[in-house]
Design a protein around this motif. Structure first.
Motif, mmCIF file in Angstrom:
data_model
loop_
_atom_site.group_PDB
_atom_site.id
_atom_site.type_symbol
_atom_site.label_atom_id
_atom_site.label_comp_id
_atom_site.label_asym_id
_atom_site.label_seq_id
_atom_site.Cartn_x
_atom_site.Cartn_y
_atom_site.Cartn_z
ATOM 1 N N VAL A 122 0.994 -1.452 -0.172
ATOM 2 C CA VAL A 122 0.044 0.176 -0.189
ATOM 3 C C VAL A 122 1.387 1.309 0.221
ATOM 4 O O VAL A 122 2.154 1.533 1.127
ATOM 5 C CB VAL A 122 -0.706 -0.426 1.130
ATOM 6 C CG1 VAL A 122 -1.663 1.089 1.373
ATOM 7 C CG2 VAL A 122 -2.026 -0.783 1.011
ATOM 8 N N GLU A 123 0.492 2.042 -1.141
ATOM 9 C CA GLU A 123 2.045 3.374 -1.521
ATOM 10 C C GLU A 123 1.577 3.956 -0.538
ATOM 11 O O GLU A 123 0.037 4.959 -0.733
ATOM 12 C CB GLU A 123 2.251 2.914 -2.846
ATOM 13 C CG GLU A 123 2.772 4.320 -2.907
ATOM 14 C CD GLU A 123 3.433 4.801 -4.296
ATOM 15 O OE1 GLU A 123 4.535 5.319 -4.880
ATOM 16 O OE2 GLU A 123 3.634 4.493 -5.368
ATOM 17 N N LEU A 124 2.037 4.749 0.518
ATOM 18 C CA LEU A 124 1.936 6.311 0.491
ATOM 19 C C LEU A 124 3.222 6.889 0.382
ATOM 20 O O LEU A 124 3.836 7.318 0.507
ATOM 21 C CB LEU A 124 1.901 6.334 1.898
ATOM 22 C CG LEU A 124 1.908 7.325 3.203
ATOM 23 C CD1 LEU A 124 0.671 7.878 3.989
ATOM 24 C CD2 LEU A 124 2.197 8.325 3.161
ATOM 25 N N THR A 125 2.756 8.416 -0.289
ATOM 26 C CA THR A 125 3.999 9.813 -0.438
ATOM 27 C C THR A 125 3.939 10.990 0.106
ATOM 28 O O THR A 125 2.737 11.478 0.384
ATOM 29 C CB THR A 125 3.398 9.678 -2.345
ATOM 30 O OG1 THR A 125 3.741 9.135 -3.118
ATOM 31 C CG2 THR A 125 4.187 11.150 -2.749
ATOM 32 N N TYR A 126 4.932 10.932 0.547
ATOM 33 C CA TYR A 126 5.782 12.045 1.185
ATOM 34 C C TYR A 126 6.394 12.900 -0.352
ATOM 35 O O TYR A 126 7.385 12.520 -0.396
ATOM 36 C CB TYR A 126 6.414 11.934 2.261
ATOM 37 C CG TYR A 126 7.391 13.319 2.846
ATOM 38 C CD1 TYR A 126 6.114 14.472 3.541
ATOM 39 C CD2 TYR A 126 8.687 12.961 3.668
ATOM 40 C CE1 TYR A 126 5.962 15.232 4.105
ATOM 41 C CE2 TYR A 126 9.079 14.526 4.059
ATOM 42 C CZ TYR A 126 7.874 15.221 4.421
ATOM 43 O OH TYR A 126 8.371 15.971 4.915
ATOM 44 N N ARG A 127 5.811 14.411 0.180
ATOM 45 C CA ARG A 127 6.542 14.797 -0.797
ATOM 46 C C ARG A 127 7.383 16.107 -0.188
ATOM 47 O O ARG A 127 7.134 17.417 0.752
ATOM 48 C CB ARG A 127 5.562 16.055 -1.707
ATOM 49 C CG ARG A 127 5.159 15.374 -3.017
ATOM 50 C CD ARG A 127 3.890 16.616 -3.554
ATOM 51 N NE ARG A 127 2.527 15.902 -3.815
ATOM 52 C CZ ARG A 127 2.864 14.601 -5.377
ATOM 53 N NH1 ARG A 127 4.820 15.081 -5.708
ATOM 54 N NH2 ARG A 127 2.299 13.846 -6.219
ATOM 55 N N GLY A 128 8.469 15.738 0.717
ATOM 56 C CA GLY A 128 9.456 16.326 0.851
ATOM 57 C C GLY A 128 10.868 15.776 0.618
ATOM 58 O O GLY A 128 11.874 15.886 -0.493
ATOM 59 N N GLN A 129 11.556 16.357 1.636
ATOM 60 C CA GLN A 129 13.325 16.056 1.150
ATOM 61 C C GLN A 129 14.036 15.459 2.316
ATOM 62 O O GLN A 129 13.228 14.937 4.062
ATOM 63 C CB GLN A 129 14.113 17.456 2.010
ATOM 64 C CG GLN A 129 13.439 18.673 0.883
ATOM 65 C CD GLN A 129 14.047 18.240 -0.952
ATOM 66 O OE1 GLN A 129 14.845 17.265 -0.722
ATOM 67 N NE2 GLN A 129 13.211 18.582 -1.558
ATOM 68 N N GLY A 130 14.889 14.101 1.931
ATOM 69 C CA GLY A 130 15.593 14.167 3.600
ATOM 70 C C GLY A 130 15.369 12.322 3.014
ATOM 71 O O GLY A 130 15.010 11.900 2.337
ATOM 72 N N HIS A 131 16.358 11.431 3.689
ATOM 73 C CA HIS A 131 15.832 9.850 3.801
ATOM 74 C C HIS A 131 14.918 9.806 4.306
ATOM 75 O O HIS A 131 15.476 9.078 5.704
ATOM 76 C CB HIS A 131 17.741 9.444 3.461
ATOM 77 C CG HIS A 131 17.468 8.212 3.601
ATOM 78 N ND1 HIS A 131 16.786 7.453 2.884
ATOM 79 C CD2 HIS A 131 18.061 6.976 4.031
ATOM 80 C CE1 HIS A 131 17.080 6.110 2.899
ATOM 81 N NE2 HIS A 131 18.281 5.834 3.975
ATOM 82 N N GLY A 132 13.738 9.066 4.551
ATOM 83 C CA GLY A 132 13.361 8.527 4.798
ATOM 84 C C GLY A 132 11.591 9.648 4.984
ATOM 85 O O GLY A 132 12.226 10.880 5.131
ATOM 86 N N ALA A 133 11.100 9.030 5.867
ATOM 87 C CA ALA A 133 9.646 10.152 6.425
ATOM 88 C C ALA A 133 9.407 10.625 7.443
ATOM 89 O O ALA A 133 8.587 11.237 8.098
ATOM 90 C CB ALA A 133 8.505 9.603 5.182
#
Length: 515
Positions: free
Chosen positions: A475-486
């Motif tokens: 189940v995919e969830l997207t975070y529009r951000g920066q860096g390694h990990g959410a």
């Protein structure tokens, strides 16, 4: 030396500090006839980390008084001979804050690497997971070959200093020969010093350890939080034991369909994107950016610095100089997290004035080197696990053919990541496969979280993982951000979705986007 996946938690924790005896051996004859699933763990106050874990002080209690406990779990050295010799796997836990009636079980973390010590990482990040502690004991471990879990040992501290100072982006035949010779010497040292454990540190071995851990901890299902390489380990577990998956989250997701070449090329693109974003961020601030007048100027000056360092290093951390390789590695380390961009700015500004100490400290952190000059075993373990997992073996001729493609992906990091592909040359153990198998039909849903600005595990890997796990599983969830990990970004949308699943079993809608 560049690697396919760097260490997230242990390395970043060490960076923050820098900048602001194996417990159980092989061959326990008394354990040969034991049913290891029935072993009882002896939980005690955690000792101070040993050299292989990076040393330091014992973990401090959490703000609410939660005490850290450590134990050693016996596991088969060779899972094909489960009644044979055993090894000791070091575990750490802190008990749940909730009522016993609300407790779900243990939530086991792997923070990445491969090669990162979970025993040292979990205390450093535990406050980020306090909400999850309301219904779980938080547990982590040193995977086999890592830290206190029968660590892979290769070269000594002095040899490692030289290894990490060498020119990792050779410009001529003499430099290519020197790099290949150094890689061979390192790999030979691993075989000489760790011959018994080397054939038994594959991710499939660690996945079987996880299932034993689940049983010893008393859980019917494995509840799991995997980050970076931890997502690959989780995917392999789900493939081997789909019916035993409980609630699981994968964050900073490894693309399971890629071979090492494709993974390195993806990282070249990912770190270039992170560098672009760093440069834009610096010049967009209201205060003047001290390292360039425009984003392109920032990147041009960095490229010039690295070329200059190739010709003439500058003073770093006495008595070592900052080489081109160390500087590149330091830049890469800082790009793992937006929280470290300020250190990168300061380090570059300092280096332009002839002082390479901050960039070298960043590089040391990535390589697992402490301020007293001692190395943990993360680099050795990383190489051992990666080379045992991955079948391809690349030579210098292959890298030279691929250099144009890597340079097109990143003028700054292309050579660095391309030459890193020779790291498994002449490795003593044959690689298992081109890429891991994570198909898991019949598994419970696994929440797969991808970050669009992730440099080390590019965003596209999350979709590939979700697809490879299988319909109804990933189940995919997207975070529009920066860096390694959410999750560690503290974004409320991401944390709400993850917490909702792990605590209450609410599966987010596939395709959810958090900003």
């Amino acid at each position: 030396m560049p690697t396919l996946l760097r260490l997230r938690a242990a390395a970043l924790t060490a960076t923050a500090v820098l900048l602001t005896t194996v417990l159980a051996g092989c061959g326990d004859d008394d354990a040969k006839d034991e049913d290891l699933t029935r072993q009882e763990l002896s939980w005690k106050a955690c000792p101070a980390p040993d050299e292989a874990q990076g040393e330091g002080a014992p973990p401090s209690p959490l703000p609410d008084g939660g005490e850290w406990q450590c134990a050693t779990m016996k596991a088969p050295l060779d899972w094909d001979d489960p009644k044979g010799d055993t090894i000791g796997l070091e575990l750490i836990r802190v008990r749940t804050t909730g009522d016993a009636s609300e407790r779900i079980g243990s939530l086991i973390f792997n923070f990445g690497g491969p090669g990162g010590s979970g025993v040292t990482a979990l205390p450093g990040f535990a406050e980020d997971y306090e909400t999850l502690r309301t219904r779980y004991d938080l547990v982590s471990f040193d995977p086999r070959g890592v830290g206190r879990s029968d660590p892979v040992i290769c070269e000594n501290d002095q040899e490692l200093d030289a290894y990490f100072q060498q020119d990792a982006t050779p410009d001529d035949s003499a430099e290519r020969t020197a790099l290949l010779d150094s890689t061979t010497e390192f790999n030979d040292a691993c075989e000489q010093n760790s011959e018994k454990v080397l054939p038994h540190v594959r991710t499939t071995d660690a996945a079987r350890d996880l299932d034993l851990m689940r049983q010893v901890l008393g859980d019917d299902k494995l509840h799991y939080f995997g980050i970076s390489y931890g997502t690959e380990l989780g995917g392999v577990y789900a493939h081997l034991f789909p019916k035993r998956v409980g609630r699981a989250v994968f964050d900073a997701v490894v693309d399971p369909t890629q071979n090492p070449e494709q993974g390195s090329l993806g990282q070249a693109k990912g770190f270039q994107l992170a560098l672009d974003n760093f440069a834009e961020d610096c010049v967009s601030k209201t205060e003047e950016c001290p390292i360039g007048d425009s984003a392109q100027d920032v990147k041009d000056r960095i490229a010039t610095l690295l070329k200059d360092l190739d010709r003439k290093p500058i003073p770093g951390v006495f008595p070592r100089d900052l080489t081109q390789t160390a500087a590149t590695n330091g830049i890469v380390q800082a790009l793992y997290s937006q929280d470290f961009w300020e250190y990168l700015t300061d380090g570059l500004d300092q280096a332009y004035d002839g002082d390479g100490s901050i960039l070298m400290l960043l590089s040391d952190s990535s390589n697992g080197r402490s301020e007293n000059g001692e190395y943990d075993n993360s680099a050795a373990a990383h190489t051992a696990i990666s080379c045992s997992d991955s079948k391809p073996r690349y030579d210098t001729a292959f890298v030279e053919r691929k250099l144009p493609e890597f340079r097109a992906a990143s003028a700054l990091f292309g050579d660095y990541l391309a030459w890193g592909m020779i790291g498994c040359t002449d490795w003593a153990v044959a690689g298992a496969a081109d890429h891991p198998d994570v198909s898991a039909p019949g598994s419970a849903p696994i929440l797969v979280v991808g970050n669009t600005g992730d440099p080390a595990t590019p965003y596209e890997g999350a979709r590939k993982m979700a697809d490879a796990l299988g319909k109804g599983v990933g189940v995919e969830l997207t975070y529009r951000g920066q860096g390694h990990g959410a999750y560690n970004s503290k974004n409320k949308c991401v944390q709400g979705a993850v917490n909702g699943y792990l605590l209450d079993g609410r599966v987010p809608k596939a395709g959810t986007v958090c900003t």
